[in-house]
Design an enzyme around this catalytic site. Structure first.
Site, PDB file in Angstrom:
ATOM      1  N   GLU A 141      -2.396  -6.292 -14.384  1.00 37.78           N
ATOM      2  CA  GLU A 141      -3.055  -7.423 -13.720  1.00 37.78           C
ATOM      3  C   GLU A 141      -4.166  -6.964 -12.780  1.00 37.78           C
ATOM      4  O   GLU A 141      -5.232  -7.576 -12.714  1.00 37.78           O
ATOM      5  CB  GLU A 141      -2.034  -8.281 -12.966  1.00 37.78           C
ATOM      6  CG  GLU A 141      -1.046  -9.023 -13.853  1.00 37.78           C
ATOM      7  CD  GLU A 141      -1.706 -10.027 -14.786  1.00 37.78           C
ATOM      8  OE1 GLU A 141      -2.867 -10.410 -14.545  1.00 37.78           O
ATOM      9  OE2 GLU A 141      -1.065 -10.430 -15.767  1.00 37.78           O
ATOM     10  N   TYR A 162      -3.401 -15.322  -7.749  1.00 29.97           N
ATOM     11  CA  TYR A 162      -3.298 -15.172  -9.203  1.00 29.97           C
ATOM     12  C   TYR A 162      -2.341 -14.041  -9.589  1.00 29.97           C
ATOM     13  O   TYR A 162      -1.435 -14.224 -10.414  1.00 29.97           O
ATOM     14  CB  TYR A 162      -4.680 -14.915  -9.818  1.00 29.97           C
ATOM     15  CG  TYR A 162      -4.589 -14.321 -11.197  1.00 29.97           C
ATOM     16  CD1 TYR A 162      -4.208 -15.098 -12.280  1.00 29.97           C
ATOM     17  CD2 TYR A 162      -4.811 -12.952 -11.399  1.00 29.97           C
ATOM     18  CE1 TYR A 162      -4.076 -14.541 -13.542  1.00 29.97           C
ATOM     19  CE2 TYR A 162      -4.679 -12.392 -12.652  1.00 29.97           C
ATOM     20  CZ  TYR A 162      -4.314 -13.192 -13.726  1.00 29.97           C
ATOM     21  OH  TYR A 162      -4.156 -12.638 -14.963  1.00 29.97           O
ATOM     22  N   ASP A 198      -6.701 -18.451 -13.344  1.00 29.17           N
ATOM     23  CA  ASP A 198      -7.804 -17.490 -13.397  1.00 29.17           C
ATOM     24  C   ASP A 198      -8.988 -18.164 -14.064  1.00 29.17           C
ATOM     25  O   ASP A 198      -8.977 -19.379 -14.293  1.00 29.17           O
ATOM     26  CB  ASP A 198      -7.384 -16.198 -14.124  1.00 29.17           C
ATOM     27  CG  ASP A 198      -7.197 -16.417 -15.629  1.00 29.17           C
ATOM     28  OD1 ASP A 198      -7.141 -17.592 -16.086  1.00 29.17           O
ATOM     29  OD2 ASP A 198      -7.116 -15.412 -16.361  1.00 29.17           O
TER      30      ASP A 198
END
Length: 350
Positions: free
Chosen positions: A33, A116, A134
């Site tokens: 991520e 996020y 996102d």
């Protein structure tokens, strides 16, 4: 529920085979991520493999030297991510015994982890029902529901987060979150989305009103600033050169570069040698100066365009600050410098 079922069905038939989708381990999910923030999967995937091979656990990453981590990150850009990655690894390894926080709120406390990333890790690793938002999610939701609130405004951020949370499959948030991001990346693309085969084409307000190209709405970016870089490439008997480490809060903090003189515009040799920073570097030594590239290299960052020239300098008496050419390629450097080194250095030193 109809929305989540259609989305999940699409995902199960179309999802890409990605390594971090085969695990629920927070270290791998967190690593992927952080790497994929503002980075396409095609670009980030090779880096993910390199990091997992070099640092199989959070302890391995925590114990790595900072320069080594930055070197492995070189070329991926947004280097603050790498620095935060390393700091967080050290915190998790040494303060939390290698265990990542297991809640959204706990994850938010980690350096470099925002809404996020915390939502992604919490839902994928711990099945916590928190929606991710996102760029892909903004695009999908703005088009299907015809929302023209700017996505980079405070009201927009709140509105889209609330809508994503409302639509979220609370029983399987991990699959839903990955599905909506994948749908935006592969199907509801920024340009030329596949509207004809979209499972939501009967409901999509942007398609109905012919507003696909207009949505999502984004407030205008900060004006791009032009900067003019002059790198002094010292060539000490063809065996050594000089590197310095960037510090401060500007771009490329912690990376290495040749001595830099920044000017207000493209400068000639006569203009350059009259500047105080040049005189401080060269002092009263005998030297020769040669422009390597008449046409500046234009390196584009999000809010800056760097017009860069490299100047080859031969000078004496600088050995105490020098680095051997054999060592140069081991230093973490910006892509701009890395590309120059690949072109300039003899093959023996690469």
């Amino acid at each position: 529920m109809v929305f989540s079922k259609r989305l999940t069905l699409w995902y199960l038939h179309n999802k890409r085979d990605l390594p971090w989708r085969k695990t629920h381990e927070p270290y791998q999910i967190w690593l992927s991520e952080i790497m994929l923030q503002q980075t396409r999967i095609e670009q980030g995937l090779p880096y993910y493999y390199k990091f997992i091979e070099a640092y199989p656990t959070v302890f391995d990453l925590a114990n790595a030297p900072a320069d080594e981590v930055l070197k492995l990150w070189q070329g991926l850009g947004y280097y603050s991510r790498a620095r935060n990655l390393h700091e967080t690894a050290k915190y998790v390894a040494f303060e939390l015994d290698g265990k990542f926080p297991d809640t959204y709120k706990g994850l938010l406390k980690l350096k470099g982890v925002g809404d996020y990333t915390a939502s992604a890790i919490a839902s994928i690793c711990y099945n916590e029902p928190v929606a991710v938002v996102d760029g892909n999610v903004y695009r999908v939701l703005s088009r299907i529901f015809g929302i023209d609130t700017p996505i980079n405004s405070t009201p927009g951020i709140k509105e889209f987060k609330a809508l994503a949370q409302e639509l979220l499959d609370k029983k399987d948030p991990a699959t839903f979150n990955q599905a909506i991001m994948e749908f935006g990346a592969l199907h509801c693309k920024p340009q030329n989305p596949y509207c004809d085969t979209c499972p939501f084409n009967e409901k999509c307000l942007a398609l109905k009103d012919n507003r696909i190209k207009e949505l999502p709405v984004k407030l205008k970016k900060t004006k791009v600033k032009n900067r003019y870089f002059n790198y002094l490439v010292f060539d000490l008997d063809n065996e050594k050169t000089i590197l310095e480490q960037r510090t401060g809060k500007g771009i490329w903090n912690g990376l290495y570069q040749f001595p830099l003189i920044e000017t207000e515009k493209l400068s000639s040799e006569n203009e350059l040698i009259k500047l105080d920073p040049f005189k401080e570097l060269i002092s009263d030594q005998h030297y020769s100066l040669e422009l390597y590239n008449e046409e500046p290299v234009v390196h584009k960052l999000s809010h800056q365009h760097l017009y860069t020239r490299f100047w080859l300098v031969n000078a004496q008496g600088l050995e105490e600050r020098s680095v051997s050419l054999e060592e140069v390629m081991n230093y973490p450097v910006p892509v701009l410098i890395g590309n120059f080194l690949n072109e300039y250095l003899p093959d023996d030193y690469k």
